[in-house]
Every structure is written in C-alpha cells, then in structure tokens.
Design a protein around this motif. Structure first.
Motif, PDB file in Angstrom:
ATOM      1  N   ALA A  58       0.826  -1.207   0.000  1.00 43.18           N
ATOM      2  CA  ALA A  58       0.000   0.000   0.000  1.00 43.18           C
ATOM      3  C   ALA A  58       0.862   1.259   0.000  1.00 43.18           C
ATOM      4  CB  ALA A  58      -0.912  -0.003   1.218  1.00 43.18           C
ATOM      5  N   LYS A  59       1.913   1.258   0.812  1.00 44.85           N
ATOM      6  CA  LYS A  59       2.794   2.427   0.911  1.00 44.85           C
ATOM      7  C   LYS A  59       3.461   2.718  -0.422  1.00 44.85           C
ATOM      8  CE  LYS A  59       6.789   4.237   3.443  1.00 44.85           C
ATOM      9  NZ  LYS A  59       7.830   3.938   4.459  1.00 44.85           N
ATOM     10  N   ARG A  60       3.940   1.658  -1.091  1.00 46.88           N
ATOM     11  CA  ARG A  60       4.610   1.828  -2.385  1.00 46.88           C
ATOM     12  C   ARG A  60       3.659   2.423  -3.417  1.00 46.88           C
ATOM     13  NH1 ARG A  60       6.567  -3.604  -4.881  1.00 46.88           N
ATOM     14  NH2 ARG A  60       4.395  -3.722  -5.543  1.00 46.88           N
ATOM     15  N   THR A  61       2.430   1.873  -3.487  1.00 47.35           N
ATOM     16  CA  THR A  61       1.460   2.339  -4.467  1.00 47.35           C
ATOM     17  C   THR A  61       1.008   3.774  -4.165  1.00 47.35           C
ATOM     18  OG1 THR A  61       0.685   0.059  -4.735  1.00 47.35           O
ATOM     19  CG2 THR A  61      -0.719   1.795  -5.611  1.00 47.35           C
ATOM     20  N   LYS A  62       0.813   4.072  -2.888  1.00 48.03           N
ATOM     21  CA  LYS A  62       0.382   5.412  -2.490  1.00 48.03           C
ATOM     22  C   LYS A  62       1.425   6.460  -2.871  1.00 48.03           C
ATOM     23  CE  LYS A  62      -1.047   8.183   1.488  1.00 48.03           C
ATOM     24  NZ  LYS A  62      -1.328   8.203   2.936  1.00 48.03           N
ATOM     25  N   GLU A  63       2.702   6.151  -2.620  1.00 53.83           N
ATOM     26  CA  GLU A  63       3.768   7.112  -2.905  1.00 53.83           C
ATOM     27  C   GLU A  63       3.958   7.321  -4.403  1.00 53.83           C
ATOM     28  OE1 GLU A  63       7.133   5.548  -0.848  1.00 53.83           O
ATOM     29  OE2 GLU A  63       6.505   6.354   1.111  1.00 53.83           O
ATOM     30  N   ILE A  64       3.968   6.240  -5.164  1.00 53.83           N
ATOM     31  CA  ILE A  64       4.198   6.341  -6.605  1.00 53.83           C
ATOM     32  C   ILE A  64       3.052   7.081  -7.293  1.00 53.83           C
ATOM     33  CG2 ILE A  64       4.406   5.018  -8.754  1.00 53.83           C
ATOM     34  CD1 ILE A  64       5.873   2.864  -7.175  1.00 53.83           C
ATOM     35  N   CYS A  65       1.819   6.804  -6.854  1.00 52.01           N
ATOM     36  CA  CYS A  65       0.638   7.392  -7.505  1.00 52.01           C
ATOM     37  C   CYS A  65       0.127   8.647  -6.812  1.00 52.01           C
ATOM     38  CB  CYS A  65      -0.478   6.354  -7.565  1.00 52.01           C
ATOM     39  SG  CYS A  65      -0.046   4.873  -8.483  1.00 52.01           S
ATOM     40  N   ASN A  66       0.734   8.976  -5.668  1.00 51.03           N
ATOM     41  CA  ASN A  66       0.303  10.142  -4.891  1.00 51.03           C
ATOM     42  C   ASN A  66      -1.190  10.061  -4.557  1.00 51.03           C
ATOM     43  OD1 ASN A  66       0.632  12.602  -3.556  1.00 51.03           O
ATOM     44  ND2 ASN A  66       0.133  13.793  -5.402  1.00 51.03           N
ATOM     45  N   LEU A  67      -1.609   8.916  -4.058  1.00 43.16           N
ATOM     46  CA  LEU A  67      -3.025   8.689  -3.756  1.00 43.16           C
ATOM     47  C   LEU A  67      -3.488   9.539  -2.578  1.00 43.16           C
ATOM     48  CD1 LEU A  67      -3.259   4.777  -4.030  1.00 43.16           C
ATOM     49  CD2 LEU A  67      -3.703   6.493  -5.798  1.00 43.16           C
ATOM     50  N   LYS A  68      -4.706  10.084  -2.712  1.00 43.42           N
ATOM     51  CA  LYS A  68      -5.305  10.885  -1.656  1.00 43.42           C
ATOM     52  C   LYS A  68      -6.471  10.164  -0.981  1.00 43.42           C
ATOM     53  CE  LYS A  68      -2.592  14.276  -2.846  1.00 43.42           C
ATOM     54  NZ  LYS A  68      -1.390  14.593  -2.024  1.00 43.42           N
ATOM     55  N   SER A  69      -6.967   9.117  -1.611  1.00 46.71           N
ATOM     56  CA  SER A  69      -8.124   8.390  -1.094  1.00 46.71           C
ATOM     57  C   SER A  69      -7.761   7.597   0.161  1.00 46.71           C
ATOM     58  CB  SER A  69      -8.652   7.419  -2.161  1.00 46.71           C
ATOM     59  OG  SER A  69      -9.086   8.109  -3.301  1.00 46.71           O
ATOM     60  N   VAL A  70      -8.799   7.136   0.836  1.00 44.01           N
ATOM     61  CA  VAL A  70      -8.621   6.309   2.031  1.00 44.01           C
ATOM     62  C   VAL A  70      -8.028   4.953   1.625  1.00 44.01           C
ATOM     63  CG1 VAL A  70      -9.810   5.110   3.911  1.00 44.01           C
ATOM     64  CG2 VAL A  70     -10.514   7.426   3.235  1.00 44.01           C
ATOM     65  N   ILE A  71      -7.101   4.443   2.427  1.00 46.17           N
ATOM     66  CA  ILE A  71      -6.481   3.141   2.161  1.00 46.17           C
ATOM     67  C   ILE A  71      -6.650   2.247   3.386  1.00 46.17           C
ATOM     68  CG2 ILE A  71      -4.291   1.924   1.828  1.00 46.17           C
ATOM     69  CD1 ILE A  71      -3.367   4.225   0.090  1.00 46.17           C
ATOM     70  N   LYS A  72      -7.109   1.020   3.156  1.00 41.43           N
ATOM     71  CA  LYS A  72      -7.261   0.021   4.204  1.00 41.43           C
ATOM     72  C   LYS A  72      -6.462  -1.226   3.819  1.00 41.43           C
ATOM     73  CE  LYS A  72     -10.395   2.356   6.581  1.00 41.43           C
ATOM     74  NZ  LYS A  72     -10.185   2.825   7.975  1.00 41.43           N
ATOM     75  N   ILE A  73      -5.998  -1.953   4.832  1.00 42.43           N
ATOM     76  CA  ILE A  73      -5.233  -3.181   4.588  1.00 42.43           C
ATOM     77  C   ILE A  73      -6.112  -4.387   4.891  1.00 42.43           C
ATOM     78  CG2 ILE A  73      -3.129  -4.457   5.120  1.00 42.43           C
ATOM     79  CD1 ILE A  73      -2.696  -1.661   3.889  1.00 42.43           C
ATOM     80  N   ILE A  74      -6.366  -5.189   3.854  1.00 44.78           N
ATOM     81  CA  ILE A  74      -7.146  -6.422   4.025  1.00 44.78           C
ATOM     82  C   ILE A  74      -6.483  -7.540   3.211  1.00 44.78           C
ATOM     83  CG2 ILE A  74      -9.364  -7.572   3.722  1.00 44.78           C
ATOM     84  CD1 ILE A  74     -10.771  -4.995   4.136  1.00 44.78           C
ATOM     85  N   PRO A  75      -5.725  -8.425   3.846  1.00 50.64           N
ATOM     86  CA  PRO A  75      -5.130  -9.552   3.120  1.00 50.64           C
ATOM     87  C   PRO A  75      -6.224 -10.433   2.533  1.00 50.64           C
ATOM     88  CG  PRO A  75      -4.119  -9.286   5.287  1.00 50.64           C
ATOM     89  CD  PRO A  75      -5.341  -8.410   5.262  1.00 50.64           C
ATOM     90  N   PRO A  76      -6.009 -11.016   1.355  1.00 50.05           N
ATOM     91  CA  PRO A  76      -7.018 -11.873   0.728  1.00 50.05           C
ATOM     92  C   PRO A  76      -7.100 -13.229   1.411  1.00 50.05           C
ATOM     93  CG  PRO A  76      -5.016 -11.908  -0.558  1.00 50.05           C
ATOM     94  CD  PRO A  76      -4.798 -10.897   0.535  1.00 50.05           C
ATOM     95  N   THR A  77      -8.092 -13.999   1.003  1.00 49.71           N
ATOM     96  CA  THR A  77      -8.213 -15.370   1.477  1.00 49.71           C
ATOM     97  C   THR A  77      -8.473 -16.263   0.271  1.00 49.71           C
ATOM     98  OG1 THR A  77      -9.265 -16.798   3.130  1.00 49.71           O
ATOM     99  CG2 THR A  77     -10.695 -15.276   1.933  1.00 49.71           C
ATOM    100  N   LEU A  78      -8.696 -17.555   0.501  1.00 52.62           N
ATOM    101  CA  LEU A  78      -8.876 -18.514  -0.590  1.00 52.62           C
ATOM    102  C   LEU A  78     -10.193 -19.265  -0.450  1.00 52.62           C
ATOM    103  CD1 LEU A  78      -5.308 -20.097  -0.719  1.00 52.62           C
ATOM    104  CD2 LEU A  78      -6.334 -18.696  -2.497  1.00 52.62           C
ATOM    105  N   PRO A  79     -10.776 -19.696  -1.561  1.00 50.81           N
ATOM    106  CA  PRO A  79     -12.007 -20.509  -1.502  1.00 50.81           C
ATOM    107  C   PRO A  79     -11.677 -21.974  -1.238  1.00 50.81           C
ATOM    108  CG  PRO A  79     -11.425 -20.119  -3.780  1.00 50.81           C
ATOM    109  CD  PRO A  79     -10.417 -19.348  -2.948  1.00 50.81           C
ATOM    110  N   VAL A  80     -11.047 -22.232  -0.102  1.00 47.67           N
ATOM    111  CA  VAL A  80     -10.671 -23.603   0.260  1.00 47.67           C
ATOM    112  C   VAL A  80     -11.394 -24.018   1.540  1.00 47.67           C
ATOM    113  CG1 VAL A  80      -8.395 -23.410  -0.807  1.00 47.67           C
ATOM    114  CG2 VAL A  80      -8.662 -22.861   1.614  1.00 47.67           C
ATOM    115  N   GLU A  81     -11.539 -25.314   1.709  1.00 47.31           N
ATOM    116  CA  GLU A  81     -12.137 -25.847   2.933  1.00 47.31           C
ATOM    117  C   GLU A  81     -11.051 -25.924   4.006  1.00 47.31           C
ATOM    118  OE1 GLU A  81     -15.242 -26.396   3.435  1.00 47.31           O
ATOM    119  OE2 GLU A  81     -15.926 -26.066   1.382  1.00 47.31           O
ATOM    120  N   GLU A  82     -10.942 -24.880   4.788  1.00 45.56           N
ATOM    121  CA  GLU A  82      -9.830 -24.782   5.745  1.00 45.56           C
ATOM    122  C   GLU A  82      -9.870 -25.892   6.795  1.00 45.56           C
ATOM    123  OE1 GLU A  82      -9.241 -19.936   5.388  1.00 45.56           O
ATOM    124  OE2 GLU A  82     -10.136 -20.782   7.186  1.00 45.56           O
TER     125      GLU A  82
END
Length: 263
Positions: A58-82
C-alpha cells in the motif's frame, strides 16, 4: 452492504504498482505508466476506498501514484475448505512429492528448477515432480508435465505435494504461494518482495536468489536429507496461512470495514 454517501466505490487490489525490478524483467509485456495513470484516475473520485493486501504494498502504491483516497489493509483469502486442509498430514512418505505451477516456464523459473534436479546427487532420492506449465517436454521417471488442469486437479496436486517450488523472477503478488501455504506445502521461492512475504527462510522453506539453480538444488537437498525438517516446514506454512490469510481474519476485516462505512 449498504454504504453511506462517504463511500461511492471500494477498489480491492493485490496488483498495485510494480517495483522497478519487476518492470525491468517484464518491460516487454507490461506498461508501468498505464498502471499509474489508472490508479490516479480512480483516485480523482474522493469517495473511493482502496483495499490493499499488505502495508508495504500500500505504501509503495500510495507514494508512486500520490493517492489521496482512504487506504485500508485487508489480506485476501482462498475458496478452500480450511477445516479439511487442517487435517492434511505433514508426515513425509517414502516418495517426496514436488510441485511447480506457472504458466510461463521462463519467467516462473522452471528451467532453473529442472537444472537443479539434474544434479547427480538427486538420483539416490525417491521423489516425483509435477510440472504445470506451458512447456512441451516428455515425462520421465521423476517428472510429469501438464499443460491444462482443472481446479480440482490443481487442488489434488497441492494436497499431495510436500514442497512447492516457485523461483519466479517477477511477481506482483504470489497467489500460487498463498495456495501452497493453505495446503501445508514447504516452500522454495525467490528472496524478494512480495514472494518473501509467503516464505520465512528456514521456517517454512527456503528463500533463494533469482536465476540460481545452485540455491534451489541446495534447498531441496537439505529437505530431502532431513524429512523431519521438511515436516516442520509443512506445518509452519499452514500457521502462516492461518495467521494472515484465513477466512476468519478476512471476514473480520470486511465486517469492520462495513461497520465503519455503513449507513
């Protein structure tokens, strides 16, 4: 979810903006400029929330693109039977099962893996490698090649695998590695971000240098010689998955997000 007027759209991305080394390796296939312009265009809408899978990402993308919008961190998950995957045994059988999945054999590092296994020292070990890639090669005693497989076949390969090898030279995320963690595979992958997010060296596998058959060979040899170590790595991979990518964590973060912006 019925979001309030503060939010018009939510953009979730595991792609983001590539680092310089990725762009150099892939320069004939991608355009980093177009990616930056896309994010800037989306960012003009001040009611946008960007969801990124990792703080560094997120930090890399925000700095390169100069993002002003809100940023949240949400790691993805998988459609697996855990719960089913939790029961996968980490015991290593007489034959060690290896797995490589990557459409482009050159970019994903397949040739370095094959070169590593060509070492005479591996002849004394009982192993088998399944390769899923766009490559025309005849099967051998120790290696089977597949071009097109179903999702079910892929999951079966992962379920049976002891070691997942992914020495890719250029990645923006590493979805295949996340799948390997979910199926309790020890991991061999390259030591650069973001791939080293999925592998802690000597905890659930080994980190190797790009384009290094020698590193791959030495990593596999260490696990072939010490099945107790390999068993430990397999269990630790699932711990990493549970800690960061489990459905429970994902649902919790999505729920918190909806409560923050819901009417």
């Amino acid at each position: 979810y019925n979001f309030d007027k503060k939010v018009q759209r939510i953009i979730w991305s595991t792609q983001g903006i590539m680092n310089k080394s990725y762009y150099i390796d892939y320069k004939n296939k991608v355009s980093i400029e177009s990616d930056i312009e896309l994010y800037k265009k989306i960012d003009k809408n001040k009611k946008t929330v960007f969801l990124f899978w990792d703080k560094k990402f997120a930090k890399r993308t925000k700095e390169i693109c100069n993002l002003k919008s809100v940023i949240k961190i949400i790691p993805p998950t998988l459609p697996v039977e855990e719960k089913i995957n939790e029961k996968i045994k980490t015991d290593v059988k007489k034959k060690i099962n290896l797995l490589f999945i990557g459409k482009s054999p050159k970019v994903k590092g397949l040739y370095f893996l094959l070169d590593a296994l060509d070492d005479v020292k591996f002849k004394k070990f009982n192993y088998h490698l399944n390769v899923v890639s766009n490559i025309d090669k005849a099967n051998t005693k120790n290696i089977s090649y597949f071009k097109n497989i179903t999702e079910r076949e892929k999951n079966n390969f992962l379920r049976e695998a002891d070691i997942f090898i992914f020495p890719s030279i250029a990645e923006t995320f590493g979805y295949s590695l996340m799948e390997a963690l979910a199926y309790k595979c020890a991991v061999v992958t390259c030591n650069y971000y973001p791939l080293n997010t999925f592998c802690k060296n000597r905890y659930n596998g080994f980190l190797v240098r790009k384009n290094s058959s020698r590193d791959i060979r030495d990593s596999l040899f260490s696990m072939f010689k010490n099945k107790r170590l390999l068993k430990k790595f397999k269990g630790n991979s699932f711990k990493i998955y549970n800690d960061k990518f489990s459905k429970k964590n994902f649902i919790k973060k999505i729920k918190n997000l909806s409560e923050e912006y819901e009417r």
